[in-house]
Enzyme design. Structure first.
Site, PDB file in Angstrom:
ATOM      1  N   HIS A  68     -45.249  19.055 -17.111  1.00 29.64           N
ATOM      2  CA  HIS A  68     -46.327  18.685 -18.019  1.00 29.64           C
ATOM      3  C   HIS A  68     -46.195  19.484 -19.313  1.00 29.64           C
ATOM      4  CE1 HIS A  68     -48.622  16.376 -15.096  1.00 29.64           C
ATOM      5  NE2 HIS A  68     -48.480  17.347 -14.224  1.00 29.64           N
ATOM      6  N   CYS A  96     -44.663  13.947 -13.101  1.00 34.43           N
ATOM      7  CA  CYS A  96     -45.385  14.446 -11.925  1.00 34.43           C
ATOM      8  C   CYS A  96     -45.647  13.298 -10.940  1.00 34.43           C
ATOM      9  CB  CYS A  96     -46.662  15.150 -12.359  1.00 34.43           C
ATOM     10  SG  CYS A  96     -47.315  16.285 -11.104  1.00 34.43           S
TER      11      CYS A  96
END
Length: 483
Positions: A427, A330
């Site tokens: 994630h 991310c």
């Protein structure tokens, strides 16, 4: 109709989230249909909910303890700090603004209707709601317009159990002091207390518990010993992340100022052959790591500046020269690229910012946030994994051709040609046992790997047993009120 009770703390980090998960699991085991609820949470560790929004990671774990999918009604207001004085405001799963603390203080009272709406929707489908407060009701300077503690308890007309933390010391003062500073109407909402995190012989505190009852008039629901398996549950509070393990595979994690979704570490920390080393500001990154893991961040551009200020960019180059690997997830992925463009000034001053230049990709920030649960395939090994995306910005460039993940035919991530530098937006990928084991095998992992998800459920069961043993759940049920 549902019954409800609220668990508040005499301070932050007294163990409210874990206790709510344990109580919820215990009541679920008794046959109740239970839901967790936290009116307002502040955390950069968020989860994607089943209805396409985002909530605090702790409420997602609590939902799991109840056997329910996470839903935005379980945490209708989520604050995600972006600077020292401001935070992103998420209401019923969607970002509505980024505000300074003072401006949010003026706004929060207007959010009570949405909070109550979510609460009453939950109550329609369950037998019991366990509500978690935030911080402490003793912060009477925040009482006006409060939606997190006594303000919500008053609006929803629910009783309160107050939790003290004996591990930090002064638990009698925590609880009796809270009783002293609260206005009478708030004080009277507290029906009972419990003492958490006791180490040693619980019977030694009986006189202390009796003193608290005598001075407050509250019922004693028990003194709860330290739950030694707590580290096996996903942590939400940044205070809870720490180095762990002593295995031969060493993973270096720079602790970024606005680190987010750091529960990506939990499955790795569960592996007995893995050592996680969290590097605090002011310390160099060790050169003997197998992998440097750059986690997500709520503020990529400012955390990248901090990373450089620590000299960690130089340490990363030295790590790579020694044959090490680096993975960015991310915000960490965005940092690895050549450029981060923020034309609208979403993260601060509008402009173009140089990344670490380790991947030939560019990120363009945009106000639209992507929230999605996905199933991906690791192209290198063919292993399948479930994960989630929660980010702003889009990343692309020549190294995207070496995307190492596939999501239903859509390439995801980027990889340098040497294969030692990778990034992606996913994630939770390490929670997939087969993927985690195949990824770690390049660093020498050969032993059978941990079943991480089963371990979380086993720990929740153990926590429920722990709570049933040391807390008077029958009394707690009797105190709950129909809503």
């Amino acid at each position: 109709m549902a019954k409800a009770i609220m668990i508040q703390g005499a301070g932050s980090n007294v163990g409210k989230s874990m206790l709510v998960a344990g109580i919820a699991r215990a009541l679920t085991a008794r046959g109740y249909k239970v839901a967790p609820f936290k009116p307002q949470n502040m955390s950069n560790n968020a989860a994607v909910s089943a209805d396409g929004g985002e909530i605090g990671r702790a409420q997602a774990l609590q939902a799991r303890a109840c056997g329910l999918p996470p839903h935005t009604d379980m945490n209708p207001v989520l604050l995600k700090p972006e600077t020292d004085i401001g935070a992103q405001v998420v209401v019923q799963g969607k970002r509505i603004a980024t505000l300074k603390a003072r401006d949010y203080g003026k706004m929060k009272a207007t959010l009570m209707p949405a909070v109550l709406q979510s609460f009453h929707r939950l109550a329609q489908d369950v037998d019991f709601i366990i509500i978690e407060g935030a911080g402490s009701p003793a912060e009477i300077n925040l009482r006006s317009g409060d939606i997190a503690n006594m303000g919500f308890a008053e609006a929803a007309n629910v009783p309160v159990v107050l939790i003290g933390d004996i591990d930090r010391g002064g638990v009698i003062a925590q609880l009796v002091g809270t009783h002293t500073v609260l206005p009478v109407e708030d004080r009277d909402r507290i029906k009972a207390f419990a003492v958490n995190k006791f180490r040693g012989d619980v019977s030694l505190f009986q006189d202390g518990a009796s003193a608290i009852s005598d001075m407050t008039g509250w019922a004693d629901l028990g003194t709860i010993p330290w739950f030694s398996a707590a580290h096996r549950l996903p942590a939400e509070d940044i205070m809870d992340i720490a180095s762990s393990g002593d295995g031969p595979i060493k993973i270096i994690v720079p602790r970024l100022s606005r680190i987010a979704n750091f529960d990506d570490l939990d499955p790795l920390a569960a592996e007995p052959n893995v050592r996680i080393e969290i590097i605090e500001a002011g310390r160099p990154l060790p050169l003997d790591g197998d992998l440097i893991l750059l986690l997500g961040t709520k503020s990529t551009i400012s955390d990248l500046a901090d990373l450089r200020a620590q000299g960690w960019d130089i340490d990363i180059q030295a790590h790579l020269r020694r044959g090490g690997h680096i993975l960015g997830i991310c915000g960490g992925y965005q940092m690895l690229g050549k450029w981060i463009e923020d034309p609208q000034g979403i993260e601060g001053r509008a402009g173009r910012h140089a990344g670490l230049g380790l991947l030939d990709v560019t990120t363009v920030m945009s106000p639209t946030k992507r929230l999605a649960e996905v199933t991906a395939i690791d192209k290198d090994t063919g292993t399948r994994l479930s994960a989630y995306e929660i980010h702003i910005g889009r990343t692309q460039g020549p190294d995207s051709v070496q995307a190492w993940l596939d999501i239903d035919g859509r390439p995801e991530g980027a990889s340098a040609q040497n294969g030692r530098i990778k990034g992606c937006y996913l994630h939770g990928l390490f929670a997939a046992d087969d993927f985690r084991h195949s990824y770690l095998s390049q660093f020498g992992l050969t032993d059978p790997h941990v079943n991480f998800e089963a371990g979380v459920d086993d720990t929740l069961d153990a926590l429920a047993t722990h709570i049933e043993t040391h807390m008077d759940i029958d009394h707690l049920i009797a105190l709950a009120k129909t809503v």
